[in-house]
Motif scaffolding. Structure first.
Motif, mmCIF file in Angstrom:
data_model
loop_
_atom_site.group_PDB
_atom_site.id
_atom_site.type_symbol
_atom_site.label_atom_id
_atom_site.label_comp_id
_atom_site.label_asym_id
_atom_site.label_seq_id
_atom_site.Cartn_x
_atom_site.Cartn_y
_atom_site.Cartn_z
ATOM 1 N N ASP A 87 36.531 35.066 45.612
ATOM 2 C CA ASP A 87 35.739 36.314 45.874
ATOM 3 C C ASP A 87 36.600 37.468 46.128
ATOM 4 N N ILE A 88 35.890 38.765 46.133
ATOM 5 C CA ILE A 88 36.712 39.935 46.117
ATOM 6 C C ILE A 88 37.585 40.052 47.531
ATOM 7 N N ASN A 89 37.258 39.265 48.735
ATOM 8 C CA ASN A 89 38.007 39.339 49.831
ATOM 9 C C ASN A 89 39.463 38.552 49.492
ATOM 10 N N ASN A 90 39.290 37.675 48.620
ATOM 11 C CA ASN A 90 40.545 36.698 48.357
ATOM 12 C C ASN A 90 41.567 37.666 47.422
ATOM 13 N N LEU A 91 41.033 38.749 46.729
ATOM 14 C CA LEU A 91 42.069 39.298 45.926
ATOM 15 C C LEU A 91 42.555 40.613 46.812
ATOM 16 N N ILE B 13 43.211 46.194 41.587
ATOM 17 C CA ILE B 13 42.099 46.340 42.461
ATOM 18 C C ILE B 13 42.215 47.608 43.198
ATOM 19 N N GLY B 14 41.164 48.295 43.399
ATOM 20 C CA GLY B 14 41.207 49.623 44.297
ATOM 21 C C GLY B 14 39.863 50.124 44.853
ATOM 22 N N LYS B 15 39.876 50.802 45.710
ATOM 23 C CA LYS B 15 38.753 51.102 46.380
ATOM 24 C C LYS B 15 37.850 52.402 45.643
ATOM 25 N N ASN B 16 36.600 52.438 45.829
ATOM 26 C CA ASN B 16 35.566 53.310 45.107
ATOM 27 C C ASN B 16 35.604 54.688 46.027
ATOM 28 N N ILE B 17 36.493 55.588 45.596
ATOM 29 C CA ILE B 17 36.698 56.861 46.187
ATOM 30 C C ILE B 17 35.152 57.643 46.662
#
Length: 306
Positions: free
Chosen positions: A291-295, A257-261
């Motif tokens: 959900d994505i927060n759990n990841l 998982i990563g952030k969209n830069i």
């Protein structure tokens, strides 16, 4: 909602000579020559030979047909990379080769010593497809418009074989790149698959790899998905072709998982920082069990205990 076919305005009419002022101009700048050869997908030495020739000239009627096709492509194709791949190749043929053109297709070729560069383009209401054949390399690109999305797919097959001492040697490097966009032209998914094989067959047909190397004889597949909270999920799978008895290389099956830069860009980024997540968490997210927060919470917890 922006209709993809109307996203780019119809350009004013140009002649081939006017268009050539901005693309594929002969240059003594090595970097420009290298870039043009790469865009056309041809060996740089062959490219240099071709551009030394005098450019073709055409009647007003044929000039009109070529520019009508180019302007149609510019009006229809929303993705600049896919558009440029076609235009560069088409004008390479127009300037230095032979071609046949009508409302739905363009087919041309250029002879280079004992080799031939061939380019074809096919247009339909829902798709645009191009293909190139040159030496032992074949490439293909297709933009396909569906009701809910648009897909762009690039394929390249580079297969070389030769015989020596009763053995046939194979060097294969294949790639597939798939991009999926929503109706607004924003990329949602990217998949890249790479196959690399270096092996030989003896006179009895027995296959033997040339060397044990993590950079050879494998299939690699990478997916990335656009997710909520400005997040990106990525999966990476690598399967090696070596028998277990001769190699200690282990197949890879990992998730990140990563952030969209580049959140304001319509295309998903090709770079960025990613953190490994457990496969079970990834599967839970895919089946809507979390959900994505759990990841992200799992990553934060991992960092603390590490």
């Amino acid at each position: 909602m922006i209709h993809l076919k109307n996203k780019l305005p119809f350009l004013k009419e140009k002649t081939i000579d006017e268009y050539n002022q901005t693309i594929l101009m002969p240059s003594f700048n090595l970097m420009e020559i290298y870039k043009n050869a790469k865009d056309v997908e041809i060996d740089i030495n062959d490219y240099k030979k071709i551009i030394k020739k005098e450019k073709n000239t055409y009647s007003n009627d044929l000039n009109y047909k070529v520019m009508k096709m180019i302007n149609y492509l510019k009006k229809t194709i929303f993705d600049e990379e896919f558009l440029n791949r076609i235009i560069m190749k088409a004008f390479f043929i127009v300037n230095y080769g032979n071609f046949v053109i009508n409302n739905k297709s363009f087919i041309g070729n250029i002879k280079i010593d004992n080799k031939e560069y061939k380019f074809g383009l096919e247009l339909s209401f829902k798709s645009i497809t191009y293909a190139v054949e040159y030496d032992h390399i074949k490439t293909r690109g297709k933009l396909n418009i569906e009701r809910d999305n648009v897909s762009i797919k690039y394929e390249k097959r580079n297969a070389l074989e030769h015989k020596k001492n009763n053995k046939t040697f194979y060097h294969v490097y294949n790639t597939v790149l798939l991009e999926i966009y929503n109706k607004m032209g924003i990329q949602q998914v990217r998949m890249k698959k790479t196959q690399k094989y270096n092996y030989y067959l003896d006179d009895k047909g027995i296959k033997t790899v040339l060397k044990i190397d993590p950079e050879d004889n494998y299939t690699k597949q990478e997916y990335i998905w656009k997710c909520p909270k400005n997040s990106i999920l990525k999966s990476l799978k690598i399967k090696y072709q070596y028998p277990k008895e001769i190699s200690n290389l282990t197949n890879i099956d990992k998730y990140y998982i990563g952030k969209n830069i580049s959140p304001n860009n319509n295309k998903l980024p090709t770079k960025g920082n990613f953190y490994e997540i457990d496969k079970s968490m990834f599967l839970d997210y895919c089946s809507n069990k979390c959900d994505i927060n759990n990841l992200w919470e799992e990553i934060i917890h991992y960092k603390k205990i590490k």
